[in-house]
Write an enzyme that holds these catalytic residues in place. Structure first.
Site, PDB file in Angstrom:
ATOM      1  CE1 TYR A 146      -3.661   2.531   0.561  1.00 39.38           C
ATOM      2  CE2 TYR A 146      -2.467   3.234   2.525  1.00 39.38           C
ATOM      3  CZ  TYR A 146      -3.483   3.430   1.606  1.00 39.38           C
ATOM      4  OH  TYR A 146      -4.313   4.523   1.735  1.00 39.38           O
ATOM      5  CG  ASP A 242       5.688   3.810   1.085  1.00 39.78           C
ATOM      6  OD1 ASP A 242       5.946   4.523   2.080  1.00 39.78           O
ATOM      7  OD2 ASP A 242       4.535   3.597   0.668  1.00 39.78           O
ATOM      8  CE  LYS A 270       0.549   4.994   8.313  1.00 41.24           C
ATOM      9  NZ  LYS A 270       0.610   4.142   7.144  1.00 41.24           N
TER      10      LYS A 270
HETATM   11  C1  PLP Z   1       0.018   4.615   5.743  1.00 40.98           C
HETATM   12  C2  PLP Z   1       0.844   4.383   4.546  1.00 40.98           C
HETATM   13  C3  PLP Z   1       0.829   5.276   3.459  1.00 40.98           C
HETATM   14  C4  PLP Z   1      -0.143   6.412   3.361  1.00 40.98           C
HETATM   15  O1  PLP Z   1       0.053   7.371   4.350  1.00 40.98           O
HETATM   16  P1  PLP Z   1      -1.167   8.362   4.730  1.00 40.98           P
HETATM   17  O2  PLP Z   1      -0.537   9.318   5.682  1.00 40.98           O
HETATM   18  O3  PLP Z   1      -2.229   7.504   5.326  1.00 40.98           O
HETATM   19  O4  PLP Z   1      -1.610   9.007   3.478  1.00 40.98           O
HETATM   20  C5  PLP Z   1       1.733   5.070   2.431  1.00 40.98           C
HETATM   21  N1  PLP Z   1       2.587   4.048   2.455  1.00 40.98           N
HETATM   22  C6  PLP Z   1       2.629   3.155   3.470  1.00 40.98           C
HETATM   23  C7  PLP Z   1       3.633   2.053   3.446  1.00 40.98           C
HETATM   24  C8  PLP Z   1       1.736   3.280   4.530  1.00 40.98           C
HETATM   25  O5  PLP Z   1       1.737   2.377   5.512  1.00 40.98           O
END
Ligand code: PLP
Length: 430
Positions: A146, A242, A270
């Site tokens: 994701y 990511d 985060k």
């Molecule tokens: C949570 C998440 C996102 C998206 O971040 P948001 O602040 O919710 O837009 C992107 N990549 C990874 C790996 C994530 O866990």
């Protein structure tokens, strides 16, 4: 045993009248476990409290940001001290330099960084930058990873989308948006090689969670990330890690530091905001110099780098930097919790697989090894739901879906873990 949830139920009913599904993000709706989501009143350190006054040990931690535990005095004080000076200026500030310098110091791949307001913005902008830099259109992502909810990334995108069932591709995403997104299998380098053969010279970037945490936690096998690095080098493709979950969590410098593999670009979210809406993307100077106003790749944000968000993130990152022992504590608790769960399921002779690294982990209700999206999907969701409900009712706030990570914070103690393991032992009748 928690039985009083009347207020959450009442609030949920009310919320559904005005907010789609009653929530502002689908993962928190508890739909895949079929119960009313707990409406939260407050959180402090390792505990979270619902509207009915029930206390839970918090293993979600706002889905990752609260690595120090909630309401940490250092973060709170930094925010309080900053707000009296104004919430946002839409102008450059010294604090942003401090933040940029700090993350460039901590993150091996960062020579320059741009702050944004979410992980979604970070990944979307990183990909635009990689495309602008290479002049190519296609990107590779992995099934079950994701990267936020931008159009081109909602393809085989894991977690909330798997849990909802049905097609993982969102309605409202045009085929044109999705056509440049190629998907490969996690931990399957051959599937990547094939895409490079088919689309020679067209692949701008590979984006990957260096440890996948949105199909449940899935670790990269020994050579996977190294092979991605090599194929990107050969093809002049931008490798993007990511690290929205893994960043500042698996190590201060993220998974890239832990595994010793340096991507060309990385994305964060985060933890970097300490609980405020913050994301960041960055990487090699040569690449980042294509971003506006220096270069032709446009990307902007009215509230990006705002003083309060920066203050929270800076306070949290600085605290992590100055307390390196935190990672030892997190790893220790991680081994205790996930190792303890592994012992319990073994004793109970149930078919479970536990994937773990540091403070994140997932218990999959399948006896087979979970190494990618296909194997993750073999989990028995009914069993996860029963387990989740039992744990919730015994005061453990876990992710309300199989395909998520559990998060431990520095505020958790051995006593908390023991209490969680006792509840789990009861569930598995050992
Ligand atoms: C949570 C998440 C996102 C998206 O971040 P948001 O602040 O919710 O837009 C992107 N990549 C990874 C790996 C994530 O866990």
């Amino acid at each position: 045993m928690i039985t009083n949830t009347q207020k959450s139920e009442r609030l949920y009913e009310e919320a559904q009248k005005y907010i789609p599904g009653g929530v502002n993000s689908p993962a928190r709706a508890f739909r895949s476990v079929g119960v009313t989501p707990r409406f939260i009143e407050k959180a402090d350190a390792q505990y979270i409290y619902d509207a009915d006054g029930n206390q839970y040990i918090d293993y979600i931690g706002s889905w990752g940001p609260m690595i120090l535990g909630s309401n940490h005095p250092v973060v709170r004080t930094a925010v309080e001290e900053t707000i009296s000076g104004g919430l946002s200026f839409g102008a450059a500030t010294e604090r942003e330099i401090t933040m940029a310098k700090l993350v460039c110091e901590l993150v091996p791949s960062f020579e320059m960084v741009r702050m944004v307001n979410s992980g979604t913005e970070a990944t979307m902008s990183a990909l635009r930058t990689a495309r602008g830099y290479t002049g190519r259109n296609k990107i590779i992502k992995f099934e079950g990873c994701y990267h936020g909810h931008s159009d081109g990334l909602l393809v085989k995108a894991g977690s909330g989308l798997i849990a909802e069932g049905g097609s993982p591709d969102s309605a409202g995403v045009t085929p044109n948006c999705a056509q440049d997104t190629l998907t490969a299998r996690y931990n399957d380098f051959e599937s990547v090689q094939k895409l490079f053969e088919l689309h020679k010279g067209d692949i701008a970037a590979i984006i990957v969670e260096p440890v996948a945490a949105n199909m449940g936690v899935v670790l990269p096998n020994e050579s996977f990330l190294k092979q991605l690095r090599e194929i990107c080098d050969v093809n002049k493709t931008v490798l993007i890690f990511d690290e929205v979950i893994t960043g500042f969590r698996l190590a201060l410098g993220g998974a890239q530091e832990l595994f010793g593999i340096t991507p060309d670009m990385s994305t964060f979210g985060k933890i970097i905001g300490g609980g405020m809406p913050v994301g960041a993307y960055g990487g090699k100077r040569e690449i980042m110099e294509v971003v506006a106003p220096l270069g032709p790749v446009y990307q902007a944000g009215t509230l990006s780098g705002n003083p309060v968000a920066m203050a929270a993130g800076l306070a949290q990152l600085t605290y992590l930097k100055e307390h390196a022992e935190i990672y030892g504590h997190l790893n220790h608790l991680g081994q205790k919790l996930y190792g303890g769960l592994a012992d319990i399921v073994k004793m109970a002779k149930v078919e479970c697989t536990i994937n773990q690294i540091g403070s994140i982990g997932t218990i999959f209700f399948t006896g087979e090894a979970v190494t990618d999206y296909t194997s993750a999907k073999k989990s028995d969701l009914k069993q996860y739901t029963d387990y989740f409900l039992h744990m919730l009712n015994h005061g453990n706030y876990f992710a309300p879906a199989q395909y998520e990570a559990m998060f431990i914070s520095n505020a958790h103690t051995c006593k908390d873990i023991n209490s969680t393991l006792e509840a789990a032992a009861k569930f598995f009748h050992v």
